[in-house]
Design an enzyme around this catalytic site. Structure first.
Site, short mmCIF file in Angstrom:
data_model
loop_
_atom_site.label_atom_id
_atom_site.label_comp_id
_atom_site.label_asym_id
_atom_site.label_seq_id
_atom_site.Cartn_x
_atom_site.Cartn_y
_atom_site.Cartn_z
CD GLU A 154 23.10 56.83 40.86
OE1 GLU A 154 22.02 57.43 40.70
OE2 GLU A 154 24.18 57.43 41.06
CB CYS A 176 31.59 54.58 39.56
SG CYS A 176 31.00 54.28 41.22
N1 LIG Z 1 27.55 55.49 39.74
C1 LIG Z 1 27.68 54.29 40.27
O1 LIG Z 1 27.23 54.01 41.40
C2 LIG Z 1 28.41 53.22 39.49
C3 LIG Z 1 28.71 52.01 40.12
C4 LIG Z 1 29.40 51.03 39.38
C5 LIG Z 1 29.76 51.27 38.06
N2 LIG Z 1 29.44 52.46 37.48
C6 LIG Z 1 29.83 52.74 36.11
O2 LIG Z 1 29.57 51.61 35.30
C7 LIG Z 1 30.55 51.51 34.25
C8 LIG Z 1 31.23 50.15 34.29
O3 LIG Z 1 30.24 49.13 34.28
P1 LIG Z 1 29.83 48.37 32.93
O4 LIG Z 1 31.02 48.20 32.06
O5 LIG Z 1 29.05 47.20 33.34
O6 LIG Z 1 28.85 49.46 32.27
P2 LIG Z 1 27.93 49.27 30.95
O7 LIG Z 1 27.19 50.53 30.80
O8 LIG Z 1 28.76 48.75 29.85
O9 LIG Z 1 26.90 48.09 31.36
C9 LIG Z 1 26.08 48.22 32.48
C10 LIG Z 1 24.90 47.27 32.33
O10 LIG Z 1 24.09 47.71 31.24
C11 LIG Z 1 23.83 46.62 30.37
N3 LIG Z 1 23.52 47.18 29.05
C12 LIG Z 1 24.35 47.57 28.08
N4 LIG Z 1 23.66 48.07 27.03
C13 LIG Z 1 22.34 48.00 27.37
C14 LIG Z 1 21.11 48.35 26.74
N5 LIG Z 1 21.06 48.90 25.51
N6 LIG Z 1 19.94 48.14 27.39
C15 LIG Z 1 19.95 47.57 28.63
N7 LIG Z 1 21.07 47.22 29.28
C16 LIG Z 1 22.24 47.43 28.65
C17 LIG Z 1 25.08 45.79 30.46
O11 LIG Z 1 24.87 44.49 29.99
C18 LIG Z 1 25.32 45.85 31.96
O12 LIG Z 1 24.50 44.91 32.60
C19 LIG Z 1 31.53 52.65 34.50
O13 LIG Z 1 31.18 53.77 33.71
C20 LIG Z 1 31.31 52.96 35.97
O14 LIG Z 1 31.68 54.28 36.29
C21 LIG Z 1 28.78 53.44 38.17
N1 LIG Z 2 30.39 52.67 46.11
C1 LIG Z 2 31.77 52.35 45.65
C2 LIG Z 2 31.94 52.60 44.16
C3 LIG Z 2 30.93 51.92 43.29
C4 LIG Z 2 31.27 52.17 41.85
O1 LIG Z 2 31.99 51.48 41.18
C5 LIG Z 2 32.78 53.22 46.41
O2 LIG Z 2 32.36 54.08 47.19
O3 LIG Z 2 33.98 53.02 46.16
#
Ligand SMILES: NC(=O)c1ccc[n+]([C@@H]2O[C@H](COP(=O)([O-])OP(=O)(O)OC[C@H]3O[C@@H](n4cnc5c(N)ncnc54)[C@H](O)[C@@H]3O)[C@@H](O)[C@H]2O)c1
Ligand SMILES: N[C@@H](CCC=O)C(=O)O
Length: 515
Positions: free
Chosen positions: A287, A321
């Site tokens: 995600e 996100c």
């Molecule tokens: N779609 C969703 O449901 C959702 C929900 C929350 C956040 N997000 C997204 O997440 C991002 C913000 O979160 P973030 O800063 O933690 O994201 P990130 O991608 O920097 O990190 C996410 C996770 O991946 C790990 N990671 C980083 N490099 C890795 C590798 N090479 N191998 C394995 N793990 C690795 C990090 O340590 C962390 O635990 C934003 O882009 C946001 O949109 C999406």
């Molecule tokens: N599920 C959350 C967003 C999670 C991502 O950062 C919302 O619906 O606001």
């Protein structure tokens, strides 16, 4: 096992003095616990390492929330072995027993909700309400997935066949790597961890370096409940040291990732390489990011639209996100909506989350620098309407910032900023607004404000996003009510909190008996 019907955890009303006091008491209690050291948990045992990493308070850069031991590849192997051994029994543990751990965990988190909220205020800069919503969502995920596992455990009816008894059952996958983001440090982390284990898998949980303490507190709670050792292994570590090692490990059966587009794509690519001796195709649930938008039609309730835009853009400093970083407004009402949104934004209070300020800091120095870069980019692509300045320098504070008269194909309107920055632009028609909404690589959330039934039907069909809302904000999906996940570069559309989710961590088996 019979359970009461699922219902979402109510949010705490902090306007009530007793709740505000409970929260401030919890903050005082947690403040006394800041700075402790947290071990890895491998096979139920605490493992302290010489290598440690501090977790800081983004609203008070000098304050250490705690320090966390760091796994190396050798310790990842130990955790992998523990999970592999535990899987041999956990996989045959009944759905009732597996579900009971989630129900006990949700009850424990509920009892301690102010405490968990307080940890999030300190470690990630959430306001009281945002922290409480995160705790409520964690409770909901566990309550919902516990019931889902009981439902899935009942074989679905197949076409009857004379002389045969046929049933399709779901069995777990194996050992998984769970990799959560920092921005919903309890809800998403706990939802990802417990969904995998209630399905009968065992996991290595690698928390975000920005929120490892909250994860450690949750793992402690699961251990206190008596979750069998090796089922949930807590393996913090630098992504550059253990990230690829874990996701490329021969014993890794699946990866549950939530995070940025770039990291997600890297993991998908890396996990797809077959390791000698690997007996399966690794399953990756990813995600990822969003560039979500709110479309306002010419006949919309403009006050409701403006309020929703501000909430969706600046709640938790836009670090969701699902956050609305784009507002696409019909030209007939553009000036009015801009004026309302700017006015509401200027009224937002920035300050210390400990004082329950609505606008707190962004998460860390990297994010702080990134958001400032995009503000400078925005100044070259559009017109700054409000914000753009930094807050007090003891934290990573940036004013809620709005650019107007933006262009659909600009970086401001195409790239995920993940901070308190909103781009507003006008559309000549409703149809053009939908085309503009669809013009990014993402497809996560969107809202439409309109009272025109035909336009809403058009949007329902044509707006390309996993979570589409009419006449309400585009953040705040409720577990079970709004299954959450998106298209394209927003990920594999796993729909967390939905009726298809647990099956992602299972595989279907047909058993046929001739008589
Ligand atoms: N779609 C969703 O449901 C959702 C929900 C929350 C956040 N997000 C997204 O997440 C991002 C913000 O979160 P973030 O800063 O933690 O994201 P990130 O991608 O920097 O990190 C996410 C996770 O991946 C790990 N990671 C980083 N490099 C890795 C590798 N090479 N191998 C394995 N793990 C690795 C990090 O340590 C962390 O635990 C934003 O882009 C946001 O949109 C999406
Ligand atoms: N599920 C959350 C967003 C999670 C991502 O950062 C919302 O619906 O606001």
């Amino acid at each position: 096992m019979t359970t009461t019907p699922f219902k979402n955890e109510p949010f705490v009303d902090f306007s009530l003095p007793q709740n505000d006091k409970a929260m401030r008491d919890a903050l005082a209690k947690v403040k006394n616990e800041l700075g402790k050291s947290y071990p890895l948990i491998i096979n139920g045992e605490a493992v302290f390492t010489n290598e440690t990493e501090p977790s800081y308070n983004p609203a008070n850069k000098e304050q250490i929330i705690g320090t966390v031991s760091q796994a190396d590849q050798k310790l990842v192997d130990q955790a992998m072995e523990a999970a592999t051994q535990a899987f041999k029994t956990w996989r045959y543990t009944s759905a009732e027993v597996r579900s009971s751990y989630l129900l006990k965990a949700s009850a424990a988190v509920r009892r301690r909700k102010f405490e968990f909220s307080a940890w999030m205020v300190y470690e990630t800069g959430k306001s009281f309400a945002e922290a409480d919503a995160d705790v409520a969502e964690a409770i909901d995920f566990m309550e919902y997935y516990a019931r889902e596992m009981l439902r899935i455990d009942i074989p679905v009816p197949l076409v009857p066949y004379e002389g045969e008894l046929n049933r399709q059952i779901y069995i777990p996958l194996g050992v998984g790597i769970v990799i959560p983001p920092w921005n919903f440090p309890l809800a998403i982390m706990a939802g990802m961890a417990t969904s995998a284990i209630v399905a009968g898998n065992t996991i290595l949980l690698k928390p975000s370096p920005n929120a490892p303490i909250i994860a450690a507190k949750f793992v402690e709670l699961m251990q206190e409940l008596g979750l069998p050792k090796g089922v949930l292994n807590y393996v913090p570590g630098r992504p550059e040291t253990i990230g690829d090692y874990m996701t490329g490990h021969v014993d890794t059966r699946f990866i549950s990732f939530t995070g940025s587009r770039d990291v997600g794509l890297h993991i998908v690519e890396h996990a797809n390489k077959r390791i000698p001796g690997q007996k399966w195709i690794k399953r990756v649930i990813a995600e990822m990011g969003g560039k979500d938008g709110i479309v306002v039609d010419s006949d919309a309730d403009l006050d409701a639209a403006a309020t929703a835009i501000v909430q969706s853009s600046f709640g938790f400093q836009g670090q969701k996100c699902s956050a609305a970083s784009r507002a696409i407004i019909h030209k007939d009402v553009y000036d009015t909506v801009v004026e309302k949104v700017v006015q509401l934004t200027k009224a937002l209070k920035m300050g210390n989350p400990e004082d329950n300020a609505y606008v707190g800091p962004v998460i860390d120095d990297k994010s702080f620098a990134k958001v400032q870069r995009y503000i400078e980019i925005g100044k070259t692509e559009a017109k700054l309407a409000t914000g753009g300045e930094l807050g007090p320098d003891y934290g990573y504070f940036i004013q809620p910032t709005i650019f107007i008269d933006a262009k659909a194909d600009s970086r401001l309107m195409q790239e995920e900023i993940f901070g308190p920055v909103l781009g507003m632009m006008k559309a000549d028609s409703f149809e053009e607004a939908i085309d503009i909404f669809n013009s990014t690589d993402y497809g996560l959330t969107g809202s439409v404000f309109s009272q025109n039934e035909e336009h809403l039907a058009y949007a329902s069909e044509r707006m390309f996003c996993g979570n589409l809302y009419f006449n309400r904000k585009c953040t705040g999906a409720l577990v079970g009510v709004h299954p959450f996940g998106g298209f394209s570069m927003s990920g594999t559309d796993s729909k967390t909190g939905g009726p298809d989710y647990l099956q992602l961590f299972m595989q279907a088996k047909l058993v046929s008996e001739k008589f």
